[in-house]
Scaffold this motif. Sequence first.
Motif, PDB file in Angstrom:
ATOM      1  N   LEU A 181     -36.329  21.975 -34.609  1.00  0.00           N
ATOM      2  CA  LEU A 181     -36.037  20.546 -34.771  1.00  0.00           C
ATOM      3  C   LEU A 181     -34.574  20.310 -34.454  1.00  0.00           C
ATOM      4  N   ARG A 182     -34.310  19.155 -33.821  1.00  0.00           N
ATOM      5  CA  ARG A 182     -32.915  18.766 -33.599  1.00  0.00           C
ATOM      6  C   ARG A 182     -32.835  17.247 -33.500  1.00  0.00           C
ATOM      7  N   PRO A 183     -31.774  16.693 -34.057  1.00  0.00           N
ATOM      8  CA  PRO A 183     -31.578  15.248 -33.917  1.00  0.00           C
ATOM      9  C   PRO A 183     -31.098  14.938 -32.501  1.00  0.00           C
ATOM     10  N   LEU A 184     -31.744  13.970 -31.855  1.00  0.00           N
ATOM     11  CA  LEU A 184     -31.382  13.595 -30.483  1.00  0.00           C
ATOM     12  C   LEU A 184     -30.383  12.450 -30.432  1.00  0.00           C
ATOM     13  N   ARG A 185     -30.684  11.399 -31.208  1.00  0.00           N
ATOM     14  CA  ARG A 185     -29.870  10.177 -31.150  1.00  0.00           C
ATOM     15  C   ARG A 185     -30.320   9.255 -32.269  1.00  0.00           C
ATOM     16  N   TYR A 186     -29.525   8.219 -32.478  1.00  0.00           N
ATOM     17  CA  TYR A 186     -29.993   7.143 -33.343  1.00  0.00           C
ATOM     18  C   TYR A 186     -31.088   6.393 -32.588  1.00  0.00           C
ATOM     19  N   GLN A 187     -32.056   5.849 -33.306  1.00  0.00           N
ATOM     20  CA  GLN A 187     -33.100   5.080 -32.636  1.00  0.00           C
ATOM     21  C   GLN A 187     -32.502   3.874 -31.926  1.00  0.00           C
ATOM     22  N   PHE A 188     -31.558   3.217 -32.598  1.00  0.00           N
ATOM     23  CA  PHE A 188     -30.889   2.046 -32.028  1.00  0.00           C
ATOM     24  C   PHE A 188     -29.424   2.400 -31.818  1.00  0.00           C
ATOM     25  N   PRO A 189     -28.952   2.390 -30.568  1.00  0.00           N
ATOM     26  CA  PRO A 189     -27.601   2.866 -30.266  1.00  0.00           C
ATOM     27  C   PRO A 189     -26.486   2.072 -30.951  1.00  0.00           C
ATOM     28  N   THR A 190     -26.701   0.794 -31.161  1.00  0.00           N
ATOM     29  CA  THR A 190     -25.663  -0.049 -31.742  1.00  0.00           C
ATOM     30  C   THR A 190     -26.021  -0.414 -33.173  1.00  0.00           C
TER      31      THR A 190
END
Length: 157
Positions: A12-21
């Motif tokens: 498992l790894r975090p990719l990004r926030y779902q919403f960039p802003t």
Amino acid sequence: MRLSDHVNGVSLRPLRYQFPTAIGDPYDDNWLVIAGSVTTPGGRWAFADPCLLTQEAREIAHWLRAVAAGRVAVARPEDGEESSPGLEFLEPVLAFDLVDRTEDGAVLRVHLSSAAAPPGWRDEDVYQYALDVRLDTSAVLRAADGWDRALGAFPER
């Protein structure tokens, strides 16, 4: 974070926030898209899903350290029934349980539902698909440390 033995593996790894802003909403601002890859004797698959809030994601490392320290009870379903996972989240995509403790480690059960379940898997109830991973204590601690490092790029907003 890699949880793997000679039979099963989950990365498992975090990719990004779902919403960039960030917009100032404590939920929408903090959903993380988690990438996962799973290996079992029955096959391999991958997924990416916004399934953990930043605070929930941090709970995983705390829970793993508690498992390594012997502070998490082994799950004991009553009368042959399935128990709820020991560590579950708002979105029922991932969950974790301690199913056995050994002298030098633990057996973790990783529950995978919805987007994280095997391709073609139909789960009418959450947490129907699970795999067990046998780890020694040092591997549990390495997984916790690696998860914390990966989450460093994703503070609570």
